[in-house]
Write an enzyme that holds these catalytic residues in place. Structure first.
Site, PDB file in Angstrom:
ATOM      1  N   CYS A 149       0.709  -1.264   0.058  1.00 42.70           N
ATOM      2  CA  CYS A 149      -0.197   0.153  -0.191  1.00 42.70           C
ATOM      3  C   CYS A 149       0.936   1.469  -0.313  1.00 42.70           C
ATOM      4  CB  CYS A 149      -0.206   0.114   1.086  1.00 42.70           C
ATOM      5  SG  CYS A 149      -0.462  -0.483   2.545  1.00 42.70           S
ATOM      6  N   ARG A 184      15.750   2.230  -0.226  1.00 42.39           N
ATOM      7  CA  ARG A 184      15.351   1.298  -1.122  1.00 42.39           C
ATOM      8  C   ARG A 184      14.806  -0.098   0.704  1.00 42.39           C
ATOM      9  NH1 ARG A 184      20.490  -0.555  -2.873  1.00 42.39           N
ATOM     10  NH2 ARG A 184      20.322   1.396  -3.743  1.00 42.39           N
ATOM     11  N   SER A 185      14.030   0.243   0.551  1.00 41.32           N
ATOM     12  CA  SER A 185      13.444  -0.724   2.617  1.00 41.32           C
ATOM     13  C   SER A 185      12.625  -1.698   1.247  1.00 41.32           C
ATOM     14  CB  SER A 185      12.916  -0.538   3.561  1.00 41.32           C
ATOM     15  OG  SER A 185      11.540   0.108   2.976  1.00 41.32           O
ATOM     16  N   ASP A 207      20.100   4.328  -1.257  1.00 45.86           N
ATOM     17  CA  ASP A 207      20.669   4.214   0.032  1.00 45.86           C
ATOM     18  C   ASP A 207      21.398   4.447   0.941  1.00 45.86           C
ATOM     19  OD1 ASP A 207      22.295   1.925  -0.116  1.00 45.86           O
ATOM     20  OD2 ASP A 207      20.666   0.344   0.684  1.00 45.86           O
ATOM     21  N   VAL A 208      21.643   4.167   1.992  1.00 48.99           N
ATOM     22  CA  VAL A 208      22.392   4.523   2.319  1.00 48.99           C
ATOM     23  C   VAL A 208      24.129   4.573   2.538  1.00 48.99           C
ATOM     24  CG1 VAL A 208      22.477   3.107   4.483  1.00 48.99           C
ATOM     25  CG2 VAL A 208      23.460   5.052   5.697  1.00 48.99           C
ATOM     26  N   PHE A 273       8.194  10.494   1.715  1.00 42.77           N
ATOM     27  CA  PHE A 273       6.012   9.660   2.241  1.00 42.77           C
ATOM     28  C   PHE A 273       7.429   9.045   3.534  1.00 42.77           C
ATOM     29  CE2 PHE A 273       9.649   6.308  -0.227  1.00 42.77           C
ATOM     30  CZ  PHE A 273      10.232   5.246   1.371  1.00 42.77           C
TER      31      PHE A 273
END
Ligand code: NAD
Length: 319
Positions: A149, A184-185, A207-208, A273
């Site tokens: 979602c 980038r989870s 990402d990190v 987000f």
């Protein structure tokens, strides 16, 4: 001074979807059916989860959907709780507030939720369909797949902002667009980068540690996205991939992180987000064309929309 762009609030985007959901729920009730029931499982003491749960409850109430929050003092009992809801015909949708254990056990718990009730779209089947650009659950193309979602909410926001181009064929509506996604989870950033690339965009996933490029190749020759490593995440590389970005999306879970305003091209759309403000509000408003500071309300609308889609799929299967 006069700002060149506009700030768009998630509530105005969510409103459209919530009205549609309300109408569909009212039609179900008019046909003599009970109100759909969403059950939330809370087994942490994270105030953000509690707030999100309360928000979801209020939204459900305003739409004629029943919502029940089941709290677990002892998280060891959560698994049985989810299994009971899986087998209970009175429950239409299930969502779990993460983190629970804050490690890989959370991914296990996610997969315990019955895929027919997984309103958040976190079941492996849904992820696999997303990554492979498969939009249906069945060969006859009767049952639409569910999308996670939060990534779905960002896509709907991009549609609202008219960055998805409806003149292009469905599935290619981001052709020609460049996006940067900072996160980038496996819950949001990677599926989001894949969705945007599957729809035709060139997407830089940050990402990190490093920066990757997600694309469907030259002239969109591939059916699904492919990924290329571009190198370590450095200020230089980040600035380079942002140079002609149409969209910059952030989701860094830290109060200290701020996306460098100087990397935002004039007139880009910016969406955050993260629950923290990743853009410097006053600066981004002077640079972005469209700025969406938070997205949570659209996410809730999407999970309720997913719940109705799951119910529709169940009905089609029963026919
Ligand atoms: P996570 O901790 O699993 O992932 C964070 C990601 O950000 C990782 O990919 C990490 O590498 C990256 N990152 C961290 N620091 C960075 C940096 N300095 N530069 C580049 N990348 C960096 O978190 P998550 O579950 O993806 O959640 C992220 C945020 O989004 C949280 O604030 C969460 O509350 C929020 N969230 C919002 C919604 C919504 O509906 N709006 C839904 C889910 C999560």
């Amino acid at each position: 001074s006069l700002k060149p762009g506009r700030t768009i609030l998630a509530s105005s985007i969510a409103k459209l979807y919530l009205e549609e959901i309300k109408t569909r729920v009212a039609a179900l009730r008019a046909a003599g059916r009970r109100a759909p029931l969403l059950v939330g499982f809370l087994a942490n003491d994270d105030p953000a989860s509690e707030t999100y749960a309360n928000w979801t409850g209020k939204t459900c109430e305003s739409l004629g959907i029943s919502y029940e929050l089941r709290k677990f003092e002892d998280r060891d009992y959560l698994e049985e709780g989810i299994m009971a809801a899986n087998g209970d015909d009175a429950v239409d949708g299930i969502m779990v507030y993460f983190p629970v254990f804050g490690n890989a056990q959370d991914q296990y718990l996610q997969q315990i939720v019955s895929r027919e009730k997984d309103v958040e779209g976190l079941n492996l089947v849904y992820y696999q369909n997303l990554y492979h650009n498969v939009r249906w659950l069945d060969d006859a193309r009767q049952l639409k797949s569910i999308l996670p979602c939060t990534p779905l909410a960002v896509v709907k926001i991009l549609e609202y902002l008219k960055i998805y181009n409806p003149l292009l064929p469905e599935g290619n509506q981001m052709y020609g667009k460049k996006c940067v996604v900072v996160n980038r989870s496996e819950i949001v950033g990677r599926p989001l980068a894949a969705l945007l690339a599957n729809d035709g965009a060139v997407t830089y996933s940050v990402d990190v540690n490093n920066i990757q490029k997600f694309t469907r190749g030259e002239k969109l020759k591939f059916q699904r996205h492919h990924v290329e490593d571009l190198g370590d995440n450095s200020p230089e590389l980040l600035q380079e991939v942002c140079r002609d970005a149409d969209v910059i999306i952030t989701g860094v879970p830290s109060a200290n992180y701020k996306f460098p305003t100087e990397y935002i091209p004039e007139g880009a759309a910016c969406i955050n987000f993260s629950s923290f403000k990743n853009f410097v509000d006053e600066e981004v408003k002077n640079k972005a064309s469209l700025y969406v500071p938070m997205t949570g309300k659209v996410t809730i609308a999407m999970l309720l929309r997913n719940m109705l889609r799951l119910a529709e799929n169940r009905e089609k299967l029963a026919q």
